[in-house]
Enzyme design. Structure first.
Site, mmCIF file in Angstrom:
data_model
loop_
_atom_site.group_PDB
_atom_site.id
_atom_site.type_symbol
_atom_site.label_atom_id
_atom_site.label_comp_id
_atom_site.label_asym_id
_atom_site.label_seq_id
_atom_site.Cartn_x
_atom_site.Cartn_y
_atom_site.Cartn_z
ATOM 1 N N MET A 169 -44.652 68.316 12.121
ATOM 2 C CA MET A 169 -44.391 68.638 13.527
ATOM 3 C C MET A 169 -43.623 69.957 13.596
ATOM 4 O O MET A 169 -42.474 70.027 13.159
ATOM 5 C CB MET A 169 -43.564 67.514 14.173
ATOM 6 C CG MET A 169 -44.184 66.133 14.023
ATOM 7 S SD MET A 169 -42.985 64.802 14.335
ATOM 8 C CE MET A 169 -42.644 65.065 16.073
ATOM 9 N N ILE A 178 -39.005 61.876 9.095
ATOM 10 C CA ILE A 178 -38.315 62.685 8.085
ATOM 11 C C ILE A 178 -37.793 63.966 8.737
ATOM 12 O O ILE A 178 -38.561 64.730 9.319
ATOM 13 C CB ILE A 178 -39.265 63.042 6.927
ATOM 14 C CG1 ILE A 178 -39.823 61.767 6.280
ATOM 15 C CG2 ILE A 178 -38.543 63.893 5.880
ATOM 16 C CD1 ILE A 178 -40.948 62.009 5.298
ATOM 17 N N GLY A 213 -38.437 70.377 14.791
ATOM 18 C CA GLY A 213 -39.191 70.522 13.547
ATOM 19 C C GLY A 213 -38.976 69.391 12.573
ATOM 20 O O GLY A 213 -37.852 69.077 12.226
ATOM 21 N N SER A 214 -40.036 68.749 12.125
ATOM 22 C CA SER A 214 -39.870 67.563 11.301
ATOM 23 C C SER A 214 -41.212 67.084 10.760
ATOM 24 O O SER A 214 -42.201 67.802 10.795
ATOM 25 C CB SER A 214 -39.227 66.459 12.133
ATOM 26 O OG SER A 214 -39.869 66.373 13.389
ATOM 27 N N ARG A 215 -41.228 65.821 10.318
ATOM 28 C CA ARG A 215 -42.436 65.267 9.717
ATOM 29 C C ARG A 215 -42.432 63.746 9.871
ATOM 30 O O ARG A 215 -41.377 63.116 9.898
ATOM 31 C CB ARG A 215 -42.437 65.655 8.241
ATOM 32 C CG ARG A 215 -43.520 65.053 7.397
ATOM 33 C CD ARG A 215 -43.413 65.637 6.016
ATOM 34 N NE ARG A 215 -43.790 64.703 4.990
ATOM 35 C CZ ARG A 215 -43.550 64.877 3.695
ATOM 36 N NH1 ARG A 215 -42.916 65.950 3.283
ATOM 37 N NH2 ARG A 215 -43.933 63.979 2.820
#
Length: 216
Positions: free
Chosen positions: A96, A154, A184-186
């Site tokens: 993301m 995450i 911002g991430s996952r």
């Protein structure tokens, strides 16, 4: 529509923008003030854009797994999940970026059997270390067909706060929000090996809308 997680941040940001604007009026020339005003308006517009929460309609079949997040498919691989499932699974990683909607949605319906928060580091979200070293949450939902689906928020390099709404023993409804990650991430999702994967690496997905797999 603005997501509830953005309200306090946006209010504080607006106060900062207004104070900065009025201070600059007394300290700088008209030209510099125009530049500062443009920068502040652009920055605040980005914050509004980041915390957007678009309305989406949901309609699914029971065996369909939907994307838990907006973003890009970073990786699809077979791995051993050693926190809860303790078996080989297909792991789909979704990156993301700060420009994606950051609402996270349940990929399947069922009973929430496991929820855990892990403090950690802040490697870039695409780094392999991020899966087991970064700040993260793990949630497991057991479907009506007794399939256990694990998914993990995450944190990335910019993400400094993970919010999770999922609670153990509560009912998860596919498409509803289970969390939010700021900046911002996952999200990783672990599926049974026999699952039919209908997306590919590099593909863009929409949380709560894109079907990523069919469980057999």
């Amino acid at each position: 529509m603005i997501h509830k997680e953005g309200f306090s941040f946006l209010i504080c940001s607006l106060i900062f923008v207004l104070i900065s604007f009025f201070i600059s009026i007394f300290l700088f020339s008209i030209l510099i003030n125009l530049f500062i005003s443009f920068f502040l308006i652009t920055l605040y517009s980005f914050f509004l854009f980041f915390f957007r929460n678009p309305k989406r309609n949901f309609s699914y079949n029971e065996n369909e797994v939907i994307s838990p997040a907006d973003g890009k498919i970073l990786e699809i691989k077979s791995v051993f999940e050693n926190e809860y499932l303790k078996k080989d699974c297909i792991c789909i990683s979704i990156f993301m970026s700060p420009f994606n909607v950051h609402v996270n949605r349940f990929p399947v319906s069922g009973i929430i059997t496991y929820v855990r928060y892990h403090p950690g580091k802040y490697w870039f979200a695409w780094n392999k270390k991020a899966s087991f070293q970064n700040e993260r949450t793990t949630t497991v939902v057991e479907t009506k067909e007794k399939q256990k689906i694990l998914f993990r928020q995450i944190a990335g390099f910019l993400a400094r706060r993970i919010i999770i709404y999922a609670k153990k023993n509560f009912l998860a409804k596919k498409g509803e929000e289970f969390g939010f990650i700021k900046f911002g991430s996952r999200v990783d999702i672990y599926l049974p090996l026999k699952s039919i994967i209908i997306i590919k690496k590099g593909e863009k997905v929409i949380g709560g809308k894109t079907i990523i797999s069919i469980i057999q």
